[in-house]
Each structure stands twice: as C-alpha cells, then as structure tokens.
Design an enzyme around this catalytic site. Structure first.
Site, PDB file in Angstrom:
ATOM      1  N   ILE A 178      30.778  57.559  43.213  1.00 36.82           N
ATOM      2  CA  ILE A 178      32.085  57.064  42.797  1.00 36.82           C
ATOM      3  C   ILE A 178      32.020  56.457  41.403  1.00 36.82           C
ATOM      4  O   ILE A 178      32.898  56.688  40.562  1.00 36.82           O
ATOM      5  CB  ILE A 178      32.617  56.037  43.812  1.00 36.82           C
ATOM      6  CG1 ILE A 178      32.904  56.713  45.157  1.00 36.82           C
ATOM      7  CG2 ILE A 178      33.882  55.355  43.281  1.00 36.82           C
ATOM      8  CD1 ILE A 178      33.187  55.735  46.291  1.00 36.82           C
ATOM      9  N   ARG A 223      20.785  49.836  38.436  1.00 34.50           N
ATOM     10  CA  ARG A 223      19.348  49.646  38.265  1.00 34.50           C
ATOM     11  C   ARG A 223      18.665  50.884  37.685  1.00 34.50           C
ATOM     12  O   ARG A 223      17.606  50.785  37.081  1.00 34.50           O
ATOM     13  CB  ARG A 223      18.711  49.300  39.613  1.00 34.50           C
ATOM     14  CG  ARG A 223      19.029  47.893  40.092  1.00 34.50           C
ATOM     15  CD  ARG A 223      18.435  47.601  41.449  1.00 34.50           C
ATOM     16  NE  ARG A 223      19.014  48.449  42.483  1.00 34.50           N
ATOM     17  CZ  ARG A 223      18.684  48.395  43.761  1.00 34.50           C
ATOM     18  NH1 ARG A 223      17.759  47.549  44.174  1.00 34.50           N
ATOM     19  NH2 ARG A 223      19.277  49.184  44.647  1.00 34.50           N
ATOM     20  N   ASP A 253      19.711  44.697  37.508  1.00 32.49           N
ATOM     21  CA  ASP A 253      19.755  44.424  38.939  1.00 32.49           C
ATOM     22  C   ASP A 253      20.828  43.367  39.138  1.00 32.49           C
ATOM     23  O   ASP A 253      20.628  42.192  38.813  1.00 32.49           O
ATOM     24  CB  ASP A 253      18.401  43.923  39.429  1.00 32.49           C
ATOM     25  CG  ASP A 253      18.405  43.564  40.914  1.00 32.49           C
ATOM     26  OD1 ASP A 253      19.479  43.627  41.556  1.00 32.49           O
ATOM     27  OD2 ASP A 253      17.330  43.195  41.424  1.00 32.49           O
ATOM     28  N   ASN A 272      31.881  48.609  41.444  1.00 27.02           N
ATOM     29  CA  ASN A 272      31.587  49.692  42.380  1.00 27.02           C
ATOM     30  C   ASN A 272      30.228  49.575  43.038  1.00 27.02           C
ATOM     31  O   ASN A 272      30.024  50.114  44.128  1.00 27.02           O
ATOM     32  CB  ASN A 272      31.677  51.035  41.647  1.00 27.02           C
ATOM     33  CG  ASN A 272      31.130  52.179  42.468  1.00 27.02           C
ATOM     34  OD1 ASN A 272      31.717  52.589  43.471  1.00 27.02           O
ATOM     35  ND2 ASN A 272      29.966  52.696  42.064  1.00 27.02           N
ATOM     36  N   TYR A 292      27.472  44.681  56.664  1.00 20.83           N
ATOM     37  CA  TYR A 292      28.241  45.447  55.669  1.00 20.83           C
ATOM     38  C   TYR A 292      29.724  45.118  55.779  1.00 20.83           C
ATOM     39  O   TYR A 292      30.403  44.869  54.769  1.00 20.83           O
ATOM     40  CB  TYR A 292      27.998  46.939  55.900  1.00 20.83           C
ATOM     41  CG  TYR A 292      28.776  47.852  54.986  1.00 20.83           C
ATOM     42  CD1 TYR A 292      28.401  48.000  53.653  1.00 20.83           C
ATOM     43  CD2 TYR A 292      29.864  48.583  55.461  1.00 20.83           C
ATOM     44  CE1 TYR A 292      29.104  48.852  52.813  1.00 20.83           C
ATOM     45  CE2 TYR A 292      30.571  49.436  54.624  1.00 20.83           C
ATOM     46  CZ  TYR A 292      30.190  49.571  53.303  1.00 20.83           C
ATOM     47  OH  TYR A 292      30.888  50.415  52.478  1.00 20.83           O
ATOM     48  N   LYS A 306      32.286  43.399  52.959  1.00 18.12           N
ATOM     49  CA  LYS A 306      33.458  44.088  52.418  1.00 18.12           C
ATOM     50  C   LYS A 306      34.751  43.351  52.747  1.00 18.12           C
ATOM     51  O   LYS A 306      35.692  43.339  51.936  1.00 18.12           O
ATOM     52  CB  LYS A 306      33.502  45.529  52.938  1.00 18.12           C
ATOM     53  CG  LYS A 306      32.386  46.411  52.403  1.00 18.12           C
ATOM     54  CD  LYS A 306      32.426  46.551  50.887  1.00 18.12           C
ATOM     55  CE  LYS A 306      31.392  47.549  50.378  1.00 18.12           C
ATOM     56  NZ  LYS A 306      31.463  47.737  48.916  1.00 18.12           N
ATOM     57  N   VAL A 314      32.918  59.090  51.873  1.00 23.23           N
ATOM     58  CA  VAL A 314      33.019  59.841  50.623  1.00 23.23           C
ATOM     59  C   VAL A 314      31.763  60.683  50.454  1.00 23.23           C
ATOM     60  O   VAL A 314      30.667  60.286  50.890  1.00 23.23           O
ATOM     61  CB  VAL A 314      33.198  58.876  49.427  1.00 23.23           C
ATOM     62  CG1 VAL A 314      33.441  59.649  48.133  1.00 23.23           C
ATOM     63  CG2 VAL A 314      34.356  57.911  49.693  1.00 23.23           C
TER      64      VAL A 314
END
Length: 252
Positions: free
Chosen positions: A15, A35, A57, A85, A150, A154, A183
């Site tokens: 993305i 990174r 990083d 992103n 996760y 988010k 995705v």
C-alpha cells in the site's frame, strides 16, 4: 493542483508504495521511509518527481523527529501530507499472546504513528493546510478471534485519528483513516502462509479463504486503497473518518 511535500511511511512495498506512486503522479514531492533502504530506493527510482529516501526504524523514539526533520531540511518546509502506513500484524489466541507480541503491535501500529503525527501536526497547523491519512484496518472497527493485539492497536489508531481531527478542525488540516480489508500485499501473503501452515491447506486454498471473506470475492488491490488515500488528500471536507476499503465486509 499545488505541489505538496509528502511523507509516506512503510513505503517500500504494498500500500505504501502504491500511495507514493499516486502522490508523485499528481506532481507532489514524496519522501519515503521504512526500515528497508533497498526497497525504498527501488520505489523512489520509479517516481516521476522529487523523491527522498529516509530509512528508519519507526519504533525508535527518536525516529519521528529524525525523519520529519530530514524532510524539512531537504525541501525547506514542513511535511504537508503525512500518510501513516507502516504497520504489521500478529496472530495468536489471546491466552498465548505474549507481552512482547502486545508491545510490538502497539509500538509500530499506534505509538509510532502518534509520534509522527505529534511531530508533523504543528507545522501543518501553522501553515494553515495539511492532510494526515492513517492506514488502519477493518480491525479498527470489529473484533475477530486470534488478533487481539493487532485489533487493539488499530482501534487505538482510529481513536487517535478521530481525536486529532476534532482538535485541528477549522485549521485547514484534516486527519482521516482508511480501513482496508484483506489487500493483495506481502502482509497478506504472510497471513496466507500462516493459515497454510496451521491448517494444511495449500497457499492457493488459504488465499481463496481470505478472498471469500470479502463480499466482492477477491482481495483488494493496493491501488484501490491508494484511491481512498488520495480522496482524503484532495478533500478539505472529509475529516475524522475511517473509510472502509474492504469489498463490503464492514458496512458503516
């Protein structure tokens, strides 16, 4: 269209790379960070306009100041478009989610965006124009099993977006999130590999399982997520939103 100074995190692939290409195609100057210096160099080489590669990083507490400062020094002004992103996922039952798993998700998916937003926002407000777009996930809006860390990160990212948008409303700065489903990216490829290993399905079968979870019956293309990011960049009237790009999975 006025050319703007842009910074895209996680820009080496998926993305992030798609967004960088789209911003550059519209005439903007695009700084890329992640990174992976080699991947960033490859993306930058394909951009039609000014590009700046700033490997970092982003979980390092000093990275936000270093990266944003590099853009300011190179291009003589503040970051005007910030696309947050960079991110990662992990999967485990809640009872087997370690402190390290939890901290890693929060550090990269929530704390790093917070630090970048905190560093870049004052320059946008002072200049009277800015666009911030965070790439969240449908996990920002619903809870699925085995992805507690996760999902928490988010949800937190979407909360950060909403609060920041309310704080700077009226300043000429907008803050939004896009919330993709599955995705067609390297991150999803890693999910496919995990499913394949855990279930004995072939990678093709595992990929099809993910595709069928979305009503459109396929994975989302990175450029389709970039469409939503560019919509947020182009509009002064969209702010505080979490825009789903998930093939109809979450209707809101």
């Amino acid at each position: 269209m006025v050319a703007r100074r842009c910074l895209v995190t996680g820009a080496g692939r998926g993305i992030g790379a798609a967004v960088a290409r789209r911003l550059a195609a519209q005439g903007h100057a695009v700084a890329l960070t992640a990174r992976s210096a080699g991947e960033l160099d490859a993306v930058a080489a394909g951009l039609p306009g000014p590009a700046l590669v700033v490997p970092a990083d982003l979980t390092d507490p000093i990275a936000a100041d270093a990266v944003v400062g590099a853009v300011e020094r190179a291009w003589g002004g503040p970051v005007e478009v910030l696309v947050l992103n960079a991110g990662a996922g992990t999967s485990a039952p809640l009872a087997r989610t370690t402190d390290e798993d939890w901290a890693r998700m929060l550090d990269l998916n929530l704390t790093a965006p917070f630090r970048l937003l905190r560093r870049a926002l004052p320059g946008m407000v002072e200049g009277g124009w800015g666009r911030v777009v965070a790439v969240a996930s449908t996990a920002a809006k619903r809870g699925d099993p085995y992805v507690a860390a996760y999902t928490a990160s988010k949800h937190g990212l979407l909360g950060l977006v909403r609060s920041a948008a309310a704080e700077v409303a009226g300043s000429g700065v907008t803050v939004n999130a896009v919330c993709p489903g599955y995705v067609d990216t390297p991150m999803t490829a890693a999910t496919v590999a995990t499913i394949s290993t855990a279930t004995g399905r072939t990678p093709e079968q595992a990929r099809e399982t993910l595709a069928r979870r979305q009503p459109i019956g396929r994975l989302v293309d990175p450029d389709e997520v970039a469409d939503a990011v560019l919509l947020c960049v182009g509009s002064a009237a969209i702010t505080g939103q979490g825009i789903n790009v998930d093939g109809g999975t979450v209707q809101s």
